[in-house]
Design an enzyme around this catalytic site. Structure first.
Site, PDB file in Angstrom:
ATOM      1  N   CYS A 153      52.110  46.485  66.486  1.00 22.37           N
ATOM      2  CA  CYS A 153      50.709  46.083  66.640  1.00 22.37           C
ATOM      3  C   CYS A 153      50.310  45.902  68.097  1.00 22.37           C
ATOM      4  CB  CYS A 153      50.437  44.798  65.865  1.00 22.37           C
ATOM      5  SG  CYS A 153      51.373  43.376  66.472  1.00 22.37           S
ATOM      6  N   LYS A 291      90.959  98.729  59.714  1.00 21.46           N
ATOM      7  CA  LYS A 291      90.471  98.373  58.384  1.00 21.46           C
ATOM      8  C   LYS A 291      91.061  99.305  57.324  1.00 21.46           C
ATOM      9  CE  LYS A 291      86.236  98.403  55.626  1.00 21.46           C
ATOM     10  NZ  LYS A 291      84.796  98.745  55.627  1.00 21.46           N
ATOM     11  N   ASP A 312     108.194  75.895  58.669  1.00 16.66           N
ATOM     12  CA  ASP A 312     107.856  74.606  58.066  1.00 16.66           C
ATOM     13  C   ASP A 312     107.424  73.662  59.187  1.00 16.66           C
ATOM     14  OD1 ASP A 312     107.720  72.136  56.821  1.00 16.66           O
ATOM     15  OD2 ASP A 312     109.367  72.597  55.458  1.00 16.66           O
ATOM     16  N   VAL A 314     105.720  70.797  59.172  1.00 13.59           N
ATOM     17  CA  VAL A 314     105.948  69.368  58.967  1.00 13.59           C
ATOM     18  C   VAL A 314     107.403  69.015  59.255  1.00 13.59           C
ATOM     19  CG1 VAL A 314     105.895  67.486  57.296  1.00 13.59           C
ATOM     20  CG2 VAL A 314     104.088  69.205  57.286  1.00 13.59           C
TER      21      VAL A 314
END
Length: 406
Positions: A153, A291, A312, A314
């Protein structure tokens, strides 16, 4: 954390979209309720887009609410934040009125409620408003702001809504630290997530069915539960998933085994905890340089693909981890429950993992699904089963099982 954000009928409501975005980026699950006044200043569509959930109708007995849904959010939420609380809303809440969906939820809720007022400065100083605020404080409600500033305001004084950073800081100080996990708090977390591709030729590829949702849900959970930083090594997930989940993390992208391993070489030494949630390929193809043409396929009748095994990863990083690092791996397995757990246990030992999270490849569960079920295996500990449940709901129980103890 599950937070209901109620948006009241202050003009400050237009700022609520940015505030909700910050909550989502912090890893919280958000549902929004717009009051009738709030709808004058912000759209439901904007809030739904940012929160990822439908905005709940303000009428407690709207036809979109089923049976006892009129208090369902009070049972779902772990905390409430009322953004841009007007003098009218504060007065109705203090009077115990439950005449719309938001006030009804608050009356049926016994947890933490943070009220963020915004109004004309003269209204804020009004003795009746001050009395209502004092009463709510005496009943355990918390307030953040308002602060001094120029309001809509044109007047200046205490009534401007508090800055988002201040709201978040007070919210975290009140409830956030209570949820930090000892074994996760302050740690640097690295999470790999999503599918992996291998090229068939320069224009075609094979990709597994992982959606990345489980890994990204864990990333959000880690940030919410106290991790100092979260880095996501993210595969070629769909754009919608990447935008919804990954906006608040440092993200490194990969597509195939080689760039995945190269990224891990850089990222792994900097982390305290590594979650290997990506669906890493066991093999990759050796594609031709050109391709594959349809005419060649017609002549050959069938296509032979040269493949080789993928190291692998991990097991490699599990073997080289430092004394302070932890490696937590995922294993997607088919078969019966006992077969899945047995194979996952063998993999945990082989990979030198500190924990293994097994999930089934069953219809409606696992890769490319919103639902999952897991078995959490740790050396010398009893296997814990969680789910079936939505992946977003499983992430926090998984993290609590792993890191409740330091």
């Amino acid at each position: 954390m599950k937070i209901c954000v109620g948006i009241s009928g202050s003009i400050a409501a237009y700022r609520s979209v940015d505030f909700v975005k910050k909550l989502v980026e912090a890893g919280h699950e958000i549902r929004c309720v717009l009051t009738r006044g709030g709808k004058e200043f912000v759209s439901s569509r904007a809030l739904e887009t940012i929160s990822g959930s439908p905005v709940l109708a303000e009428d407690a007995f709207d036809t979109t609410h089923f049976s006892t849904d009129h208090i369902s959010t009070a049972r779902w939420a772990e905390a409430f934040i009322v953004y841009g609380a007007s003098a009218n809303f504060i007065g109705r809440l203090e009077s115990g009125m439950g005449d719309d969906f938001l006030t009804l939820q608050l009356l049926a809720f016994s947890g933490t409620v943070l009220i963020v007022p915004a109004m004309n400065p003269t209204m804020w100083k009004n003795p009746m408003v001050a009395r209502n605020v004092a009463e709510l404080l005496s009943h355990g409600y918390s307030f953040c702001g308002p602060v001094s500033g120029r309001v809509a305001c044109g007047e200046t004084g205490i009534g401007h809504i508090a800055p988002d950073e201040e709201i978040l800081q007070q919210f975290n100080a009140k409830i956030g630290a209570k949820n930090f996990l000892p074994g996760l708090s302050g740690k640097k977390v690295l999470i790999s997530a999503g599918p992996m591709r291998t090229q068939l030729d320069p224009v075609r590829f094979i990709q597994n069915r992982s959606s990345g949702k489980m890994g990204l849900s864990l990333a959000k959970g880690c940030k919410l539960l106290g991790a100092a930083s979260v880095t996501v090594l993210l595969g070629p997930v769909s754009g919608d998933i990447a935008n919804l989940y990954a906006s608040s993390f440092k993200v490194t992208r990969y597509e195939g085994p080689e760039d995945y391993q190269n990224s891990l070489e850089t990222l792994f030494p900097e982390c305290d905890i590594f979650f290997s949630a990506a669906a890493v390929l066991d093999f990759e193809s050796l594609p031709p340089e050109r391709k594959i043409e349809r005419s060649a396929l017609q002549e050959m009748k069938e296509l032979s693909i040269r493949i080789r095994s993928v190291p692998d990863v991990v097991a490699r990083f599990g073997a080289k981890k430092s004394a302070t690092q932890k490696v937590i791996a995922f294993a997607a397995e088919s078969g019966t429950e006992s077969e899945i757990v047995a194979r996952a246990h063998g993999k945990m030992i082989k990979k030198s993992a500190d924990a293994m999270i097994a999930n089934p490849v069953w219809p409606g569960l696992g890769p490319d699904s919103d639902q999952n079920q897991v078995w959490i295996l740790k050396p010398d500990k009893t296997t814990e089963k969680l789910g079936p449940a939505d992946k977003t709901e499983l992430s926090l129980p998984i993290l609590r099982s792993l890191f409740e103890e330091s």
